[in-house]
Design a protein around this motif. Structure first.
Motif, PDB file in Angstrom:
ATOM      1  N   TYR A 124       0.863  -1.186   0.000  1.00  0.00           N
ATOM      2  CA  TYR A 124       0.000   0.000   0.000  1.00  0.00           C
ATOM      3  C   TYR A 124       0.903   1.241   0.000  1.00  0.00           C
ATOM      4  CZ  TYR A 124      -2.586   3.773   2.350  1.00  0.00           C
ATOM      5  OH  TYR A 124      -3.109   4.989   2.697  1.00  0.00           O
ATOM      6  N   ALA A 125       0.779   2.090  -1.028  1.00  0.00           N
ATOM      7  CA  ALA A 125       1.605   3.308  -1.108  1.00  0.00           C
ATOM      8  C   ALA A 125       1.049   4.338  -0.127  1.00  0.00           C
ATOM      9  CB  ALA A 125       1.628   3.864  -2.524  1.00  0.00           C
ATOM     10  N   ARG A 126       1.637   4.405   1.006  1.00  0.00           N
ATOM     11  CA  ARG A 126       1.133   5.091   2.175  1.00  0.00           C
ATOM     12  C   ARG A 126       1.036   6.606   1.991  1.00  0.00           C
ATOM     13  NH1 ARG A 126       0.054   7.536   5.908  1.00  0.00           N
ATOM     14  NH2 ARG A 126       0.517   7.408   8.123  1.00  0.00           N
ATOM     15  N   LYS A 127       1.797   7.139   1.057  1.00  0.00           N
ATOM     16  CA  LYS A 127       1.791   8.592   0.856  1.00  0.00           C
ATOM     17  C   LYS A 127       0.447   9.141   0.374  1.00  0.00           C
ATOM     18  CE  LYS A 127       2.846   8.868  -3.994  1.00  0.00           C
ATOM     19  NZ  LYS A 127       3.749   8.141  -4.844  1.00  0.00           N
ATOM     20  N   ALA A 128      -0.419   8.255  -0.166  1.00  0.00           N
ATOM     21  CA  ALA A 128      -1.667   8.728  -0.773  1.00  0.00           C
ATOM     22  C   ALA A 128      -2.689   9.216   0.249  1.00  0.00           C
ATOM     23  CB  ALA A 128      -2.278   7.637  -1.646  1.00  0.00           C
TER      24      ALA A 128
ATOM     25  N   VAL B 143       3.564  -2.492   2.997  1.00  0.00           N
ATOM     26  CA  VAL B 143       3.407  -1.038   2.881  1.00  0.00           C
ATOM     27  C   VAL B 143       4.645  -0.419   2.229  1.00  0.00           C
ATOM     28  CG1 VAL B 143       3.004   1.136   4.128  1.00  0.00           C
ATOM     29  CG2 VAL B 143       1.866  -0.945   4.900  1.00  0.00           C
ATOM     30  N   ASP B 144       4.392   0.472   1.281  1.00  0.00           N
ATOM     31  CA  ASP B 144       5.443   1.245   0.603  1.00  0.00           C
ATOM     32  C   ASP B 144       5.603   2.569   1.339  1.00  0.00           C
ATOM     33  OD1 ASP B 144       6.962   2.817  -1.186  1.00  0.00           O
ATOM     34  OD2 ASP B 144       5.251   3.154  -2.522  1.00  0.00           O
ATOM     35  N   THR B 145       6.815   2.846   1.823  1.00  0.00           N
ATOM     36  CA  THR B 145       7.036   4.067   2.600  1.00  0.00           C
ATOM     37  C   THR B 145       7.981   4.996   1.842  1.00  0.00           C
ATOM     38  OG1 THR B 145       8.940   3.147   3.765  1.00  0.00           O
ATOM     39  CG2 THR B 145       6.771   2.784   4.759  1.00  0.00           C
TER      40      THR B 145
ATOM     41  N   PHE C 182      10.048  -0.306 -11.000  1.00  0.00           N
ATOM     42  CA  PHE C 182       9.769   0.906 -11.779  1.00  0.00           C
ATOM     43  C   PHE C 182       8.413   1.446 -11.371  1.00  0.00           C
ATOM     44  CE2 PHE C 182       8.318  -2.586 -14.617  1.00  0.00           C
ATOM     45  CZ  PHE C 182       7.037  -2.180 -14.935  1.00  0.00           C
ATOM     46  N   HIS C 183       8.191   2.712 -11.600  1.00  0.00           N
ATOM     47  CA  HIS C 183       6.879   3.339 -11.359  1.00  0.00           C
ATOM     48  C   HIS C 183       6.713   4.347 -12.473  1.00  0.00           C
ATOM     49  CE1 HIS C 183       3.525   5.328  -9.332  1.00  0.00           C
ATOM     50  NE2 HIS C 183       4.145   6.472  -9.505  1.00  0.00           N
ATOM     51  N   LEU C 184       5.718   4.112 -13.326  1.00  0.00           N
ATOM     52  CA  LEU C 184       5.565   4.965 -14.499  1.00  0.00           C
ATOM     53  C   LEU C 184       4.533   6.052 -14.243  1.00  0.00           C
ATOM     54  CD1 LEU C 184       5.503   2.306 -17.371  1.00  0.00           C
ATOM     55  CD2 LEU C 184       7.469   3.473 -16.365  1.00  0.00           C
TER      56      LEU C 184
ATOM     57  N   GLY D  17       5.340  -0.764  -9.280  1.00  0.00           N
ATOM     58  CA  GLY D  17       4.921   0.510  -8.713  1.00  0.00           C
ATOM     59  C   GLY D  17       3.413   0.637  -8.614  1.00  0.00           C
ATOM     60  N   GLY D  18       2.926   1.884  -8.723  1.00  0.00           N
ATOM     61  CA  GLY D  18       1.481   2.122  -8.600  1.00  0.00           C
ATOM     62  C   GLY D  18       0.928   2.671  -9.894  1.00  0.00           C
ATOM     63  N   GLY D  19      -0.043   3.596  -9.742  1.00  0.00           N
ATOM     64  CA  GLY D  19      -0.665   4.174 -10.938  1.00  0.00           C
ATOM     65  C   GLY D  19      -1.668   3.227 -11.572  1.00  0.00           C
ATOM     66  N   LEU D  20      -2.231   2.304 -10.759  1.00  0.00           N
ATOM     67  CA  LEU D  20      -3.290   1.447 -11.307  1.00  0.00           C
ATOM     68  C   LEU D  20      -4.574   2.278 -11.292  1.00  0.00           C
ATOM     69  CD1 LEU D  20      -1.243  -0.569  -9.433  1.00  0.00           C
ATOM     70  CD2 LEU D  20      -2.548  -2.180 -10.772  1.00  0.00           C
TER      71      LEU D  20
ATOM     72  N   LEU E 214       3.572  -4.913  -6.380  1.00  0.00           N
ATOM     73  CA  LEU E 214       2.951  -3.671  -6.810  1.00  0.00           C
ATOM     74  C   LEU E 214       2.758  -2.742  -5.635  1.00  0.00           C
ATOM     75  CD1 LEU E 214      -0.751  -4.465  -7.393  1.00  0.00           C
ATOM     76  CD2 LEU E 214       0.902  -6.004  -8.295  1.00  0.00           C
ATOM     77  N   GLU E 215       2.582  -1.451  -5.951  1.00  0.00           N
ATOM     78  CA  GLU E 215       2.481  -0.422  -4.916  1.00  0.00           C
ATOM     79  C   GLU E 215       1.300   0.511  -5.172  1.00  0.00           C
ATOM     80  OE1 GLU E 215       7.368  -0.072  -4.517  1.00  0.00           O
ATOM     81  OE2 GLU E 215       6.226   1.468  -5.565  1.00  0.00           O
ATOM     82  N   PRO E 216       0.089  -0.036  -5.154  1.00  0.00           N
ATOM     83  CA  PRO E 216      -1.050   0.845  -5.410  1.00  0.00           C
ATOM     84  C   PRO E 216      -1.323   1.765  -4.215  1.00  0.00           C
ATOM     85  CG  PRO E 216      -1.781  -1.441  -5.083  1.00  0.00           C
ATOM     86  CD  PRO E 216      -0.314  -1.407  -4.827  1.00  0.00           C
ATOM     87  N   GLY E 217      -1.586   3.018  -4.491  1.00  0.00           N
ATOM     88  CA  GLY E 217      -1.961   3.956  -3.434  1.00  0.00           C
ATOM     89  C   GLY E 217      -3.409   4.341  -3.639  1.00  0.00           C
ATOM     90  N   ARG E 218      -3.619   5.232  -4.613  1.00  0.00           N
ATOM     91  CA  ARG E 218      -4.964   5.737  -4.902  1.00  0.00           C
ATOM     92  C   ARG E 218      -5.996   4.617  -5.058  1.00  0.00           C
ATOM     93  NH1 ARG E 218      -6.882  10.421  -8.135  1.00  0.00           N
ATOM     94  NH2 ARG E 218      -4.743  11.018  -8.585  1.00  0.00           N
ATOM     95  N   SER E 219      -5.662   3.588  -5.854  1.00  0.00           N
ATOM     96  CA  SER E 219      -6.686   2.592  -6.188  1.00  0.00           C
ATOM     97  C   SER E 219      -7.059   1.720  -4.993  1.00  0.00           C
ATOM     98  CB  SER E 219      -6.231   1.732  -7.365  1.00  0.00           C
ATOM     99  OG  SER E 219      -5.030   1.052  -7.067  1.00  0.00           O
TER     100      SER E 219
ATOM    101  N   GLY F 119      -7.895   9.103  -1.736  1.00  0.00           N
ATOM    102  CA  GLY F 119      -6.645   8.937  -2.479  1.00  0.00           C
ATOM    103  C   GLY F 119      -6.149  10.285  -2.976  1.00  0.00           C
ATOM    104  N   TYR F 120      -5.193  10.846  -2.282  1.00  0.00           N
ATOM    105  CA  TYR F 120      -4.526  12.125  -2.620  1.00  0.00           C
ATOM    106  C   TYR F 120      -5.350  13.388  -2.409  1.00  0.00           C
ATOM    107  CZ  TYR F 120      -1.073   9.124  -4.753  1.00  0.00           C
ATOM    108  OH  TYR F 120      -0.149   8.147  -4.954  1.00  0.00           O
ATOM    109  N   MET F 121      -6.674  13.359  -2.803  1.00  0.00           N
ATOM    110  CA  MET F 121      -7.417  14.614  -2.901  1.00  0.00           C
ATOM    111  C   MET F 121      -7.422  15.404  -1.592  1.00  0.00           C
ATOM    112  SD  MET F 121      -8.153  14.413  -6.023  1.00  0.00           S
ATOM    113  CE  MET F 121      -8.774  16.060  -5.982  1.00  0.00           C
TER     114      MET F 121
HETATM  115  C1  PLP Z   1       3.210   7.515  -5.870  1.00  0.00           C
HETATM  116  C2  PLP Z   1       3.853   6.206  -5.990  1.00  0.00           C
HETATM  117  C3  PLP Z   1       3.089   5.037  -5.890  1.00  0.00           C
HETATM  118  C4  PLP Z   1       1.584   5.046  -5.782  1.00  0.00           C
HETATM  119  O1  PLP Z   1       0.952   5.511  -6.925  1.00  0.00           O
HETATM  120  P1  PLP Z   1      -0.642   5.495  -7.058  1.00  0.00           P
HETATM  121  O2  PLP Z   1      -0.907   6.283  -8.283  1.00  0.00           O
HETATM  122  O3  PLP Z   1      -1.202   6.119  -5.838  1.00  0.00           O
HETATM  123  O4  PLP Z   1      -1.068   4.075  -7.182  1.00  0.00           O
HETATM  124  C5  PLP Z   1       3.752   3.832  -5.886  1.00  0.00           C
HETATM  125  N1  PLP Z   1       5.098   3.771  -6.010  1.00  0.00           N
HETATM  126  C6  PLP Z   1       5.865   4.876  -6.139  1.00  0.00           C
HETATM  127  C7  PLP Z   1       7.329   4.735  -6.269  1.00  0.00           C
HETATM  128  C8  PLP Z   1       5.268   6.124  -6.147  1.00  0.00           C
HETATM  129  O5  PLP Z   1       6.020   7.233  -6.296  1.00  0.00           O
END
Ligand code: PLP
Length: 479
Positions: A76-80, A97-99, A210-212, A247-250, A340-345, A444-446
């Protein structure tokens, strides 16, 4: 105070964008007294969260990964989102958890999470942070040669070896190289990086990351295939890859209707071209603009409507074929786990933001402005606007008034541009002071990512809805 202002009939408002609403949100929005008492108790705005959809979203990802027969870890990408409730739910339900900072990592460790279930992907890694990670056996994702050197120096000082992954970028997709400021260029990884870590006994190579940017399925699949090939180069020199982290961005889906979404985009374009009345504040194009009489640009917002969100998005990436082979099979054949590191989703349907109406007024152009006790940083992401209709909750004595009107919600910062939403929103009741507005699906972020304390305003209050329907402060307020 309640002298009715003149209401424009037939006023142009923005076409509707109806948000998907989880059942817990619907139930809570029915309970007006409860919401009123929460605003009275905690002030405005408040964020209310439920961790139930969070765990459901996680389980859907697990099931997709099992279908593809992949060993996996979901971080879980905790920053979200700032709330500790999600970190606790992740801990209790077996997520990783992704920190991305010292405090994020420290909080996870303090909750009792084992280092093996954490990853450190911070863009800036101080020595203090690296030390904390190594002392706890946390996987560190390396981004540059300076980092490689500091991590190995600290590992030697601690007389141990640090588990590491290498962040890679610069993938070639359809003949074009994807730029990123993060990670090592993929070509450089085969040479420079390889040489740096190959004979370094203070680093234990575990895999690639990678995280695109953006939300392309194809780019993720092509990158995954390229990294699988890269792992063969490392394997030929005796360095086995245990995981590839995508990474995330799912993508997620916020909206009920694709037709509404398309109609909104078409209407916005007509408005910006001057063929229709403005539907955004000062005819803001949200990325579109007129240059030399021609409509240019593209929508600079999150793609709020999607047919294949979350686990279905992941399934599409994994099923995508590159060079005749599905990328999931490339990993399975090599015995490589998918991370994988989904945050928002993962946070889809877990949060709402509630604010109180403080004033109404007509500006000199005849727009009806509704002042909310919040500011735009409390509903803000990198997206040019939040394209979901809020739910308007009239106070008890305003329910009977069925006088729809188009409004702009404005905020508390002394900036002309402190608009909460740039779209003109249709509300079913002429607004009154003391009404409430609820913004949906904001976890998620907002609600958090860009929140600031200008003017000495307090940050918004974060509340958690529990299984017994009790609502209490999130522990982030105690840290
Ligand atoms: C921001 C980020 C994520 C999470 O991305 P989401 O769009 O929230 O899923 C995962 N990994 C890395 C390295 C990031 O910078």
């Amino acid at each position: 105070m309640d002298t009715p202002l003149v209401i424009d009939k037939g006023v142009t408002i923005c076409p509707p964008l109806t948000a998907i609403q989880a059942d817990w949100m619907k139930d809570l929005l029915e309970n007006r007294d409860k919401l009123r008492s929460l605003i009275d108790q905690y002030g405005s705005p408040i964020n209310i969260h439920s961790t139930v959809p969070f765990v459901e979203n996680y389980k859907e990802y697990v099931s997709t990964l099992q279908t593809h027969r992949l060993d996996h870890k979901i971080f879980y990408a905790r920053k979200a989102n700032k709330c500790l409730a999600f970190v606790k739910a992740a801990h209790e339900n077996g997520f990783c958890v992704d920190t991305a900072s010292y405090n994020e990592l420290k909080q996870c460790l303090d909750l009792g999470m084992d280092g093996s279930r954490l990853v450190l992907t911070a863009a800036i890694k101080t020595e203090q942070l690296i030390r904390l990670a190594i002392e706890n056996g946390v996987l560190i994702i390396l981004d540059n040669v300076d980092e490689i050197e500091v991590v190995s120096k600290i590992a030697r000082e601690l007389e141990t070896a640090a588990p590491i992954g290498i962040r890679v970028s610069g993938f070639e997709v359809n003949g074009e190289k994807l730029y990123s400021r993060f990670g090592f260029d993929i070509d450089e990884t085969k040479t420079v990086v390889f040489n740096h870590i190959k004979s370094n006994s203070s680093l234990i190579f575990q895999g690639f990351h990678f995280h695109l940017n953006g939300y392309s399925i194809e780019q993720r699949a092509v990158a995954l295939a390229a990294v699988a090939e890269l792992s063969d180069v490392f394997a030929a020199h005796g360095m086995d890859t245990k995981f590839i982290d995508i990474g995330g961005g799912l993508l997620m889906n916020y909206l009920q209707s694709g037709e509404q979404w398309q109609y909104f985009i078409d209407t916005l374009k007509s408005a910006v071209s001057g063929e229709a009345d403005p539907v955004t504040f000062q005819n803001n194009g949200l990325g579109f603009q007129m240059i030399d009489g021609e409509l240019k640009g593209e929508l600079a917002t999150y793609p709020y409507y999607n047919e294949s969100p979350r686990d279905r998005f992941l399934d599409k990436v994994l099923s995508y074929t590159v060079g005749g082979q599905a990328v999931a099979k490339m990993l399975a054949d090599r015995g490589i786990a998918l991370h994988l590191e989904p945050g928002r989703s993962l946070l889809d349907q877990t949060g709402i933001t509630l604010a109180e109406v403080i004033y109404r007024k007509r500006d000199s152009q005849g727009n009806l402005l509704v002042g909310l006790n919040m500011n735009r940083t409390q509903l803000c992401s990198s997206s040019a606007d939040y394209l979901l209709d809020p739910v308007y909750l009239p106070a008890e004595n305003n329910m009977a008034n069925n006088d729809p009107v188009g409004v702009y919600f404005v905020g508390a910062y002394c900036l002309e541009q402190d608009l909460i939403l740039k779209r003109k929103i249709a509300i079913p009741h002429y607004p009154q002071v003391g009404d409430l507005v609820c913004f949906l699906n904001t976890a998620g972020y907002m609600m958090h990512f860009y929140e600031t304390e200008a003017h000495q305003f307090n940050l918004s209050t974060n509340l958690i809805l529990h299984a017994d329907d009790a609502i209490s402060l999130d522990d982030v307020h105690k840290v």
